[in-house]
Design an enzyme around this catalytic site. Sequence first.
Site, mmCIF file in Angstrom:
data_model
loop_
_atom_site.group_PDB
_atom_site.id
_atom_site.type_symbol
_atom_site.label_atom_id
_atom_site.label_comp_id
_atom_site.label_asym_id
_atom_site.label_seq_id
_atom_site.Cartn_x
_atom_site.Cartn_y
_atom_site.Cartn_z
ATOM 1 N N TYR A 135 7.571 2.204 -4.337
ATOM 2 C CA TYR A 135 7.648 3.766 -4.151
ATOM 3 C C TYR A 135 8.622 4.325 -4.051
ATOM 4 C CZ TYR A 135 3.164 2.918 -1.166
ATOM 5 O OH TYR A 135 1.797 2.690 -0.736
ATOM 6 N N LYS A 186 5.381 -12.092 -3.919
ATOM 7 C CA LYS A 186 4.784 -12.550 -4.988
ATOM 8 C C LYS A 186 5.934 -13.036 -5.894
ATOM 9 C CE LYS A 186 1.214 -13.218 -7.879
ATOM 10 N NZ LYS A 186 -0.076 -13.905 -7.613
ATOM 11 N N ASP A 219 -1.653 -12.985 -2.897
ATOM 12 C CA ASP A 219 -3.004 -13.062 -3.061
ATOM 13 C C ASP A 219 -3.488 -14.114 -1.885
ATOM 14 O OD1 ASP A 219 -1.209 -14.914 -3.998
ATOM 15 O OD2 ASP A 219 -2.233 -15.236 -5.750
ATOM 16 N N ASP A 243 1.438 -1.753 2.499
ATOM 17 C CA ASP A 243 0.340 -0.815 2.426
ATOM 18 C C ASP A 243 -1.077 -1.414 2.322
ATOM 19 O OD1 ASP A 243 -0.703 1.830 2.360
ATOM 20 O OD2 ASP A 243 -0.984 1.489 0.328
ATOM 21 N N ASP A 247 -4.175 -2.121 5.759
ATOM 22 C CA ASP A 247 -5.546 -1.675 5.799
ATOM 23 C C ASP A 247 -6.361 -2.732 5.977
ATOM 24 O OD1 ASP A 247 -4.683 1.056 5.036
ATOM 25 O OD2 ASP A 247 -6.365 1.159 3.960
#
Length: 353
Positions: A135, A186, A219, A243, A247
Amino acid sequence: MARIALIPGDGIGPEVVCAAQEVMRAAAQKHGLDVTLDELGLGAERYLRDGTTLTVEDRDRLVSDYDAALLGALGDPRVPDNVHARDILLGLRLFADLYINYRPCKLLVPALSPLRNPDPATDIVFFRENTEGLYAGLGGSFRTGTKDEVAIEESLNTYKGVERIVRAGFEHARATGRTRVTLVDKANVLAHEGGLWRRVFAEVGSEFPEVERDAMYVDAMAMDLVRRPQRYEIVVTSNLFGDILSDLAAQVTGGLGLAPSGNINPGVWALFEPVHGSAPDIAGKGIANPVAAVACVSLALAHLGMEEAAADVDDCILTSIAEGVTTPDLGGDATTREVGRWMAARLLHAASG
Ligand code: NAD
Ligand code: IPM
Ligand code: MN
């Protein structure tokens, strides 16, 4: 005395903020709190009118004149690149250095989960890094608009930025008696940032020997949040992964209509907003679930030291669901306004009863 700025924003933002505002006023009245609410017209309408997103005056005023802000949502199909949303939301996160994106996802009622056998103990708190990562806006686009176009987004990770969000996660574990903090990254592919996050996680975590440390690749974490979300207590992660996963976790615990968040720089300033966006598909229909925005009221009250009022708002949310006073996303037939009014009335009724 608390001064709170309301930024209704776009789409369903004004609908849910209107309901949240009613609940906030009722909670303040019931608990005898001096809370001032001022509405600021930032968002797509203003941008389309005069090209303004967030002026230096808006920014300075928000942070110096208000203890906190409550934002509905930003995003409007008439502004295809959503420049106003980025300027306002990401602008405030950066300007006030709101480095903690605190996103609790608690399963309030098992029947709200889309999972077959939800564990009623599911209760995850995300500590999403909120000022860095992908970001940061680093990178560029070259030969733009040609077949030779190159687009680069770079992920910024600083020791200071990683250390403070990781520490916030462990401190929250200690303060709330949670026993495990999970780092999500990751690191098997993004080795540079992964190396920094894992080193800092071990270093800071060693100061909290009573808290178990755990690491997951993003993942696998996406899979595990569906398989056994109850396993996770506190999740610390980077901006983009946080982010996305918040959700996912919101849906697992009842949907975006329920999930609140706080953008926090402890001791400096905070902005509360639902995890959901402006939901253009349902905007203007009066059916948006206001619970996420009302839960933001609770987070804001607690953040400002008004814990009893916050607990009352939480209680009101639970009761509204238990009594079936819900919007269609939760299976009810109440409107956004009706849910807000019902909660406000319940708060005040309990006061006189
Ligand atoms: P969204 O969160 O707005 O909507 C996703 C889905 O969830 C939609 O089907 C929507 O109807 C539903 N939904 C969301 N909130 C709901 C609620 N309170 N009650 C019932 N249903 C609800 O995500 P999107 O469609 O990807 O984004 C729409 C716009 O919002 C975009 O411009 C996006 O950039 C913006 N956005 C803003 C914020 C923010 O301001 N904090 C957050 C996310 C997205
Ligand atoms: C969120 C939103 C924002 C983000 C967008 C609207 C900039 O999705 O708060 O979750 O990506 O942080
Ligand atoms: Mn989001």
